[in-house]
Design a protein around this motif. Structure first.
Motif, PDB file in Angstrom:
ATOM      1  N   HIS A  85      40.788  45.323  49.517  1.00 61.51           N
ATOM      2  CA  HIS A  85      41.744  45.173  48.422  1.00 61.51           C
ATOM      3  C   HIS A  85      42.102  46.560  47.884  1.00 61.51           C
ATOM      4  O   HIS A  85      41.256  47.425  47.749  1.00 61.51           O
ATOM      5  CB  HIS A  85      41.101  44.316  47.318  1.00 61.51           C
ATOM      6  CG  HIS A  85      42.068  43.898  46.268  1.00 61.51           C
ATOM      7  ND1 HIS A  85      42.467  44.737  45.257  1.00 61.51           N
ATOM      8  CD2 HIS A  85      42.708  42.711  46.072  1.00 61.51           C
ATOM      9  CE1 HIS A  85      43.311  44.103  44.471  1.00 61.51           C
ATOM     10  NE2 HIS A  85      43.469  42.875  44.934  1.00 61.51           N
ATOM     11  N   ASN A  92      42.759  47.727  44.908  1.00 57.30           N
ATOM     12  CA  ASN A  92      41.986  48.139  43.744  1.00 57.30           C
ATOM     13  C   ASN A  92      40.574  48.518  44.136  1.00 57.30           C
ATOM     14  O   ASN A  92      39.988  49.459  43.617  1.00 57.30           O
ATOM     15  CB  ASN A  92      41.943  47.024  42.696  1.00 57.30           C
ATOM     16  CG  ASN A  92      43.237  46.957  41.916  1.00 57.30           C
ATOM     17  OD1 ASN A  92      43.955  47.944  41.816  1.00 57.30           O
ATOM     18  ND2 ASN A  92      43.540  45.792  41.355  1.00 57.30           N
ATOM     19  N   ALA A  96      39.490  43.576  39.962  1.00 58.50           N
ATOM     20  CA  ALA A  96      40.436  42.489  40.213  1.00 58.50           C
ATOM     21  C   ALA A  96      41.850  42.829  39.766  1.00 58.50           C
ATOM     22  O   ALA A  96      42.811  42.603  40.510  1.00 58.50           O
ATOM     23  CB  ALA A  96      39.950  41.218  39.504  1.00 58.50           C
ATOM     24  N   PHE A  97      42.006  43.388  38.572  1.00 58.56           N
ATOM     25  CA  PHE A  97      43.344  43.591  38.019  1.00 58.56           C
ATOM     26  C   PHE A  97      43.545  44.984  37.437  1.00 58.56           C
ATOM     27  O   PHE A  97      44.451  45.191  36.620  1.00 58.56           O
ATOM     28  CB  PHE A  97      43.621  42.544  36.936  1.00 58.56           C
ATOM     29  CG  PHE A  97      43.680  41.131  37.459  1.00 58.56           C
ATOM     30  CD1 PHE A  97      44.795  40.673  38.139  1.00 58.56           C
ATOM     31  CD2 PHE A  97      42.602  40.273  37.290  1.00 58.56           C
ATOM     32  CE1 PHE A  97      44.846  39.378  38.632  1.00 58.56           C
ATOM     33  CE2 PHE A  97      42.646  38.975  37.778  1.00 58.56           C
ATOM     34  CZ  PHE A  97      43.766  38.524  38.453  1.00 58.56           C
ATOM     35  N   GLY A 145      42.714  44.398  33.537  1.00 55.80           N
ATOM     36  CA  GLY A 145      41.623  43.437  33.721  1.00 55.80           C
ATOM     37  C   GLY A 145      40.372  43.856  32.977  1.00 55.80           C
ATOM     38  O   GLY A 145      39.691  43.034  32.352  1.00 55.80           O
ATOM     39  N   LEU A 165      38.933  33.127  38.260  1.00 55.94           N
ATOM     40  CA  LEU A 165      40.163  33.898  38.470  1.00 55.94           C
ATOM     41  C   LEU A 165      39.877  35.171  39.261  1.00 55.94           C
ATOM     42  O   LEU A 165      40.603  35.499  40.216  1.00 55.94           O
ATOM     43  CB  LEU A 165      40.785  34.241  37.115  1.00 55.94           C
ATOM     44  CG  LEU A 165      42.116  34.998  37.141  1.00 55.94           C
ATOM     45  CD1 LEU A 165      43.197  34.157  37.809  1.00 55.94           C
ATOM     46  CD2 LEU A 165      42.535  35.378  35.718  1.00 55.94           C
ATOM     47  N   PHE A 166      38.826  35.891  38.900  1.00 56.88           N
ATOM     48  CA  PHE A 166      38.488  37.125  39.607  1.00 56.88           C
ATOM     49  C   PHE A 166      38.052  36.837  41.036  1.00 56.88           C
ATOM     50  O   PHE A 166      38.369  37.594  41.958  1.00 56.88           O
ATOM     51  CB  PHE A 166      37.371  37.874  38.868  1.00 56.88           C
ATOM     52  CG  PHE A 166      37.769  38.364  37.499  1.00 56.88           C
ATOM     53  CD1 PHE A 166      39.102  38.473  37.136  1.00 56.88           C
ATOM     54  CD2 PHE A 166      36.807  38.720  36.559  1.00 56.88           C
ATOM     55  CE1 PHE A 166      39.478  38.926  35.888  1.00 56.88           C
ATOM     56  CE2 PHE A 166      37.156  39.174  35.312  1.00 56.88           C
ATOM     57  CZ  PHE A 166      38.497  39.271  34.966  1.00 56.88           C
ATOM     58  N   LYS A 177      41.046  36.247  43.154  1.00 52.96           N
ATOM     59  CA  LYS A 177      41.762  37.496  43.391  1.00 52.96           C
ATOM     60  C   LYS A 177      41.053  38.372  44.422  1.00 52.96           C
ATOM     61  O   LYS A 177      41.703  38.994  45.284  1.00 52.96           O
ATOM     62  CB  LYS A 177      41.887  38.249  42.062  1.00 52.96           C
ATOM     63  CG  LYS A 177      42.559  39.615  42.159  1.00 52.96           C
ATOM     64  CD  LYS A 177      44.032  39.507  42.472  1.00 52.96           C
ATOM     65  CE  LYS A 177      44.704  40.865  42.408  1.00 52.96           C
ATOM     66  NZ  LYS A 177      46.136  40.790  42.736  1.00 52.96           N
ATOM     67  N   LEU A 178      39.723  38.429  44.369  1.00 57.35           N
ATOM     68  CA  LEU A 178      38.977  39.378  45.189  1.00 57.35           C
ATOM     69  C   LEU A 178      38.486  38.812  46.517  1.00 57.35           C
ATOM     70  O   LEU A 178      38.283  39.568  47.467  1.00 57.35           O
ATOM     71  CB  LEU A 178      37.759  39.906  44.407  1.00 57.35           C
ATOM     72  CG  LEU A 178      38.059  40.737  43.148  1.00 57.35           C
ATOM     73  CD1 LEU A 178      36.763  41.072  42.429  1.00 57.35           C
ATOM     74  CD2 LEU A 178      38.814  42.005  43.510  1.00 57.35           C
ATOM     75  N   LYS A 189      36.948  28.746  47.595  1.00 57.02           N
ATOM     76  CA  LYS A 189      38.178  28.949  46.817  1.00 57.02           C
ATOM     77  C   LYS A 189      38.663  27.655  46.178  1.00 57.02           C
ATOM     78  O   LYS A 189      39.221  27.676  45.078  1.00 57.02           O
ATOM     79  CB  LYS A 189      39.265  29.553  47.707  1.00 57.02           C
ATOM     80  CG  LYS A 189      39.081  31.043  47.940  1.00 57.02           C
ATOM     81  CD  LYS A 189      40.387  31.743  48.185  1.00 57.02           C
ATOM     82  CE  LYS A 189      40.243  33.248  48.155  1.00 57.02           C
ATOM     83  NZ  LYS A 189      41.503  33.960  48.362  1.00 57.02           N
ATOM     84  N   SER A 234      39.102  27.302  42.239  1.00 53.56           N
ATOM     85  CA  SER A 234      40.363  26.797  41.675  1.00 53.56           C
ATOM     86  C   SER A 234      40.105  25.632  40.730  1.00 53.56           C
ATOM     87  O   SER A 234      40.724  25.537  39.653  1.00 53.56           O
ATOM     88  CB  SER A 234      41.306  26.365  42.800  1.00 53.56           C
ATOM     89  OG  SER A 234      41.597  27.437  43.667  1.00 53.56           O
TER      90      SER A 234
END
Length: 452
Positions: free
Chosen positions: A3, A5, A111-112, A116, A409-410, A413-414, A424, A428
């Motif tokens: 990723h 980030n 993550a963000f 984040g 959420l993290f 994303k990761l 996942k 979710s």
């Protein structure tokens, strides 16, 4: 592929990002020699540390939650929240292994990016302010009762029984000076006693169930082990849903929040591995569930529909001079006075990180920020009429985010897994659950305030 980030932050920190399948990150492996020399923290003490992070003022509000959901309804909801708390710990540990970082804020950074990290830090700060407010609310309600327990006769209207005045004095003379200290080592050791005080409180709730008759009377001279009258108001409700039920899940979320402590405990664990730390989390959450359930059940079976939002208030009314209750009250007050300054430190750290991270340390700024935080929590504790409001608002917002929303959420994303993978899909579902619980609970609580 790594990723973006992760790649940039990893280069900055000089850390290797492990794959999800690795059981122990190279970051943790790199510290293993140090841990072997210092022996690390044993499995049992890690469980105690986690339980100390979990258990707090929320235990005083769970009997009220049971009264407004029923015994079976409460049991199912508490089990769901505890299970999801354990699952969200699993997601955090998975991301810790993947990113090789050891703080909740840095997972948000991976993550963000900076938004984040700021989001997580601000949420933790608000959560800590809410937790400190709930503790000071206990001082406001219980310190006058503790003083009255040692007095004979009628002292109504005396200044030393004014909860708001005593709260201001305690905050100014004890909480504020301790919060100013540059190091919190001894506070960490003493605040660990709060866990044992909570266990003692649960035992006292079980014992005193047999000392208070039903229907409830204000006559405190009751016969020991008096059998309760078999009237409708003395029969437990299996299911009960009312406007007050909106406070139930937020109070539970508030009570099980320990996720900011999970990764630091993981780093200190002897022979750290994902499975070993997950077992620590499962056992810690499971034992906390047991203590919470026992105290809530026997608290509810003592007062039934007349249970107070802060459980000790009921004992103050019906057993004002009981020796065991007076002892429990003193223990709880001691735990509160030692824990509030401890919570000041991460709240102040988060504030400094968001607004003054590029500035050198300033003693004046340190004092002003500490004073401002202290003033905020004192004002909240004075003007919030009911502790269930603290549990409800903080539980439905920051607690829900830290417990359910952010981990899922993290992870989404990761994680490099396929979106239709079991992990996942589970993340979710947890994200959807957290958002639904937070929004619906906050909406119902707001409508409840408007109708009042």
């Amino acid at each position: 592929m790594m990723h973006p980030n992760l790649q940039s932050i990893n280069a900055y920190h000089g850390h290797y990002v492990a794959t999800q399948e690795d059981e122990v990150t190279p970051l943790l492996q790199g510290d293993r020699e140090t841990r072997h020399r210092s022996s690390g923290t044993s499995f049992g003490f890690s469980v105690l540390n986690l339980m100390n992070a979990i258990m707090g003022s929320g235990i005083l509000g769970l009997a009220f939650a049971m009264a407004n959901t029923g015994v079976i309804g409460f049991s199912v909801l508490l089990l769901i929240v505890a299970s999801l708390a354990s699952y969200s710990v699993y997601l955090l540990l998975t991301m810790c292994i993947q990113t090789a970082v050891t703080s909740y804020e840095d997972i948000g950074l991976f993550a963000f990016g900076s938004p984040g990290k700021i989001l997580v830090a601000s949420t933790i700060m608000i959560q800590n302010i809410g937790a400190m407010s709930s503790y000071l609310f206990i001082i406001k309600t219980e310190l006058p009762a503790a003083i009255a327990g040692f007095l004979s006769g009628d002292h109504t209207g005396s200044w030393y029984l004014d909860g708001k005045l005593l709260l201001v004095v305690a905050a100014a003379c004890i909480v504020f000076p301790l919060a100013l200290l540059p190091r919190i080592g001894f506070l960490g050791y003493t605040s660990s006693l709060s866990f044992f005080f909570m266990v003692f409180f649960a035992l006292a709730v079980v014992i005193k169930k047999w000392y208070i008759p039903c229907p409830l009377t204000l006559n405190s001279t009751v016969e020991i082990f008096q059998v309760a009258n078999s009237s409708d108001e003395c029969k437990p409700k299996l299911f009960n849903f009312s406007k007050e039920s909106a406070f139930a899940i937020p109070t539970m979320a508030f009570s099980f929040l320990c996720h900011t402590s999970v990764l630091p405990i993981y780093c200190e664990l002897k022979s750290p591995s994902k499975r070993r730390m997950q077992n620590v989390a499962n056992l810690g959450i499971g034992l906390s569930f047991l203590i919470y359930f026992i105290s809530a059940l026997f608290g509810y079976l003592t007062f039934y529909d007349k249970v107070e939002s802060e459980l000790l208030e009921g004992y103050s009314r019906y057993l004002p001079h009981d020796g065991l209750i007076v002892t429990v009250r003193l223990f709880i007050l001691l735990a509160v006075l030692l824990t509030v300054p401890l919570i000041h430190f991460p709240a102040r750290k988060a504030f400094m990180m968001m607004f003054f991270s590029s500035y050198p340390f300033s003693c004046v700024r340190h004092i002003v920020v500490t004073l401002a935080l202290n003033a905020i929590i004192v004002l909240l504790s004075i003007y919030v009429p009911d502790i269930s409001n603290v549990f409800g608002v903080i539980g439905s917002t920051t607690s829900t985010c830290l417990l359910f929303v952010f981990p899922s959420l993290f992870f989404l994303k990761l994680s490099r897994e396929d979106f239709m993978s079991r992990q996942k899909i589970g993340a979710s579902a947890l994200l959807a659950f957290g958002i639904c619980v937070g929004v619906s609970s906050l909406t119902l609580i707001s409508l409840n305030w408007i109708k009042k």
